[in-house]
Design an enzyme around this catalytic site. Sequence first.
Site, mmCIF file in Angstrom:
data_model
loop_
_atom_site.group_PDB
_atom_site.id
_atom_site.type_symbol
_atom_site.label_atom_id
_atom_site.label_comp_id
_atom_site.label_asym_id
_atom_site.label_seq_id
_atom_site.Cartn_x
_atom_site.Cartn_y
_atom_site.Cartn_z
ATOM 1 N N LYS A 147 0.837 -1.199 0.000
ATOM 2 C CA LYS A 147 0.000 0.000 0.000
ATOM 3 C C LYS A 147 0.877 1.256 0.000
ATOM 4 O O LYS A 147 1.952 1.246 0.593
ATOM 5 C CB LYS A 147 -0.858 0.033 1.277
ATOM 6 C CG LYS A 147 -2.034 -0.908 1.258
ATOM 7 C CD LYS A 147 -2.902 -0.707 2.493
ATOM 8 C CE LYS A 147 -4.030 -1.718 2.542
ATOM 9 N NZ LYS A 147 -5.023 -1.562 1.479
ATOM 10 N N ARG B 153 -10.375 -11.396 0.867
ATOM 11 C CA ARG B 153 -11.197 -12.426 0.207
ATOM 12 C C ARG B 153 -10.497 -13.777 0.215
ATOM 13 O O ARG B 153 -11.153 -14.823 0.203
ATOM 14 C CB ARG B 153 -11.556 -11.952 -1.215
ATOM 15 C CG ARG B 153 -10.366 -11.693 -2.088
ATOM 16 C CD ARG B 153 -10.703 -10.875 -3.331
ATOM 17 N NE ARG B 153 -10.859 -9.452 -3.060
ATOM 18 C CZ ARG B 153 -11.154 -8.539 -3.975
ATOM 19 N NH1 ARG B 153 -11.348 -8.905 -5.241
ATOM 20 N NH2 ARG B 153 -11.254 -7.266 -3.659
#
Length: 464
Positions: free
Chosen positions: A240, A314
């Site tokens: 990130k 996920r």
Amino acid sequence: MNLDLVNEIKSDVCVEFLTKETLKKHKQKKLLEKAGFEAAQDTLCFLHEKGILACGVEALESDCIRSAASQAIKALKSSKNESASFPVDAKNLEAVVEGVILGGYDYNRYKSESKEATLQDIYLTCKDIKKLSKAFEEAVIIAESTCFTRDIVNTTPEDLHPASFAEIAKELARENKLTCNVLGEDDLRKEKMESMLAVGRASRHESQLIHLAYKPKKAKKIISLVGKGLTYDSGGLSLKPATSMVTMKMDKAGACAVLGMIKAASELKLDVEIHAFIGAVENMIGGDAYKPDDVLVTRSKKTVEVRNTDAEGRLVLCDVLDYAQDKVKADYIFDFATLTGACMVALGQYTTGVMGHSNKLKHDLFTAADKSGELIGALPFNRHLKKLLKSEIADLSNVASKPYGGAITAGLFLDNFIKDENKEKWLHFDIAGSAYTESPWDCNVYGATGAGVRLISSFLKELK
Ligand code: BES
Ligand code: ZN
Ligand code: ZN
């Protein structure tokens, strides 16, 4: 601070909720107007000598009262008053309890000096306490469970990692007589949860799957609650940007919410069997980190091409959802996750995104949301978006091939791991925006909000 429901009491300050209309008829109208008070929503006016704290509300409705009570408690906590009273009735009781407990919440574990408020006693006053006492106790349980969730989310990633998360779950299980089973990495390997294991591989903290259960004798329904528990999300090798990484301790908020929900349900003694499944993992970088280009074999045996290691939630949830469906035949399966930045783009920061196949179930949750004061919005699945998860080399890709509708494509990724017989029982809640805030809104203060706890408590209370 003590909070009590009483008939009548003499307190230092008496809080009054005033609309523009009721201000016109108020005994102290002149004084209040002189002070510039016009009863605008969330404005306050202290009449110290009269022992009155006037709070402006747009209307005498829950949302307005909750927000105004939050403002009032903050002002009271920084005043030198020792006691305060709030008038309540059957209509506004919950909103006042939430405003006082959630709006008055602060997290000071990491402050070297904690400021002690002078305020000691808060009384909610009403004519007939017998009538309201059950509702009062329930509202307190739900608000305190929300604060419990906030406390865990707000804890830093050095203090709150997968192993310490498991300890908190075990302690809750001991206190509330729940069962608790924790799977470490050896167990996860036996379960073939290679997708979840890959995400946590570069962390110095061992990944943990935590399963808590509350099993009352005559349960009307069984519900499985699954939570994303990324104790830190650096993004992994798809790192990130520096500014997006700050606040990523909150990536465990789904898991913390699920803990708060089972805590509330067990203290409310609801006739619902509840299973909480938490995937506690840290997404880090290192020589053994999982990589874009890897293909993971999930517990369900479906293969996933990793194209972005920052879409890690996920990859944890697909294995935990698969495990949960094998372990418990539930009537409802809800998962909670700070899954996508795209959810905030779609709905704004204040609203939880809800996805799933059953319109009836979504409708029931809208009703629960309205009662609870939480905001939710439906994001619709469609087969065109589903196709964007196609992979050339594996059964599916962990990210969509187009950049739009990212919250929905994440939900559709999870849908691939919901068994056919469970499609109508499942809902996915994306709390990326609603779980954490850096500026106060409604009864939320800086940091974790505890999103999901009030919503699901309200849903469970109404279950037939
Ligand atoms: N934990 C983040 C999502 C998130 C972002 C939560 C901001 C709260 C605030 C998640 O793991 C993530 O990074 N998702 C990516 C998905 C993308 C790579 C497809 C995102 O939202 O950018
Ligand atoms: Zn991520
Ligand atoms: Zn994440």
